[in-house]
Design an enzyme around this catalytic site. Structure first.
Site, mmCIF file in Angstrom:
data_model
loop_
_atom_site.group_PDB
_atom_site.id
_atom_site.type_symbol
_atom_site.label_atom_id
_atom_site.label_comp_id
_atom_site.label_asym_id
_atom_site.label_seq_id
_atom_site.Cartn_x
_atom_site.Cartn_y
_atom_site.Cartn_z
ATOM 1 N N ARG A 138 95.702 -76.569 -59.390
ATOM 2 C CA ARG A 138 94.468 -76.406 -58.638
ATOM 3 C C ARG A 138 93.310 -76.825 -59.532
ATOM 4 N NH1 ARG A 138 97.100 -76.408 -54.798
ATOM 5 N NH2 ARG A 138 97.194 -74.929 -53.055
ATOM 6 N N GLU A 157 86.765 -80.406 -54.520
ATOM 7 C CA GLU A 157 87.739 -81.243 -53.838
ATOM 8 C C GLU A 157 87.303 -81.403 -52.387
ATOM 9 O OE1 GLU A 157 92.309 -80.576 -53.298
ATOM 10 O OE2 GLU A 157 91.858 -80.675 -55.433
ATOM 11 N N HIS A 204 95.060 -85.273 -54.373
ATOM 12 C CA HIS A 204 95.882 -84.096 -54.035
ATOM 13 C C HIS A 204 97.100 -84.493 -53.193
ATOM 14 C CE1 HIS A 204 95.566 -79.453 -53.656
ATOM 15 N NE2 HIS A 204 96.833 -79.838 -53.734
HETATM 16 C C1 GLV Z 1 99.581 -78.000 -52.605
HETATM 17 O O1 GLV Z 1 98.718 -78.068 -53.426
HETATM 18 C C2 GLV Z 1 100.246 -76.787 -52.263
HETATM 19 O O2 GLV Z 1 99.784 -75.712 -52.671
HETATM 20 O O3 GLV Z 1 101.258 -76.866 -51.560
#
Ligand code: GLV
Length: 321
Positions: free
Chosen positions: A237, A266, A285
């Site tokens: 994260r 983000e 991401h």
């Molecule tokens: C992606 O970042 C997830 O948490 O699945």
């Protein structure tokens, strides 16, 4: 149809078919998240909510959702959901762990390789006509094989990255809340304090969830402990890293490279200085973004949702009824 459900984005066709056969589902039609007031309004009378990690499912929303029985997120991380507020109202919360572990570990390893071997720069170099000859010292990077990898958080994804690293003959250091004697035996991994890991690792890969404790875990002090050639990889994260401190560390040469699948904020706006850094790679991401993984995640999220509506235990719960 007894239940009404709000779904904050379209799912895969198979998952939508399964969901539609069970309940009255309304899908937010855009690729971007519904505005907060829309989310609030749509959730107010819904029995179920199926959401993504970019939807802020906060206490205010949870308290106003008078019929809500279940929140099902298509992701493993649930830091966007106020879990305490959900538990207080006995709302079950589901997520999609395990089946995304390998895809995410693959992407983390792709970032390790891309940063160490400067793939972003190399692709630009070839594309832009700079490739005139084979150069003995052109685009030199760092070796991945035989390097020391520091894994911050040896959970499901961190362990899967460690397994990949073993195939590259890497020395593995890790930090985690618990010991992992089996993995230590199997991979020769060594549990060390964070400062030791930061000082000794050539490549540092982050795999902790975002919590109050891990927020800003990697900041100015931690960058000052890293090697000047260190590569930082973040597929966890964004907010685990202090972005401003990262930009300073990359600019000043305090560390060598960063490869990020996640950022804070983000999405990272196009004008952000991180995009100007030749020693940084940012991807949007995409850790779990393979066709099969996203299909499985969507189906599991639907299964969690249906179980929650029916008052059964969720196949994968963060908060159970
Ligand atoms: C992606 O970042 C997830 O948490 O699945």
């Amino acid at each position: 149809m007894p239940y009404s459900v709000f779904v904050t984005r379209h799912l895969t066709p198979q998952a939508e078919e399964k969901l539609n056969a069970f309940c009255q589902a309304e899908y937010w039609p855009e690729d971007t998240p519904p505005p907060y007031d829309v989310l609030l309004e749509k959730t107010r009378h819904a029995d179920g909510l199926l959401c993504l990690l970019s939807d802020p499912i906060n206490a205010n929303l949870i308290q106003q959702a008078e019929n809500l029985k279940v929140i099902s997120q298509v992701a493993v991380g649930v830091d966007n959901i106020d879990l305490e507020a959900a538990a207080a109202r006995q709302i079950a919360v589901g997520h999609t762990p395990d089946l995304l572990t390998d895809a995410t570990a693959d992407l983390a390893f792709a970032l390790i390789l891309a940063a160490a071997r400067r793939l972003g720069e190399a692709i630009d170099y070839a594309r832009s006509g700079h490739w005139k000859t084979w150069g003995l010292t052109t685009l030199l990077g760092e070796s991945v094989h035989g390097a020391t990898l520091g894994i911050v958080g040896l959970g499901r994804i961190g362990s899967a990255v460690a397994r990949r690293a073993k195939g590259f003959d890497m020395r593995i250091l890790y930090t985690d809340n618990s010991e992992h004697p089996e993995l230590e035996r199997e991979l020769g991994a060594e549990r060390v304090p964070l400062a030791h890991l930061l000082e000794n690792a050539d490549i540092i890969s982050l795999h902790v969830p975002l919590t109050e404790t891990t927020k800003g875990l990697i900041g100015a002090e931690q960058f000052s402990q890293m090697k000047p050639t260190a590569i930082l990889v973040n597929a966890a994260r964004g907010a685990v890293v202090n972005t401003e401190a990262l930009v300073t560390a990359l600019k000043s040469g305090q560390i060598g490279y960063a490869a990020l699948d996640v950022t804070d904020p983000e999405p990272l706006p196009p004008s952000h200085p991180l995009y100007q850094q030749p020693n940084a790679i940012v991807v949007p991401h995409i850790g779990s973004a393979t066709r099969t993984t996203r299909e499985q995640m969507s189906l599991l999220a639907v299964d969690n949702l249906i179980a929650g509506l029916e008052g059964r235990p969720l196949p994968k719960a963060v908060v159970q009824h």
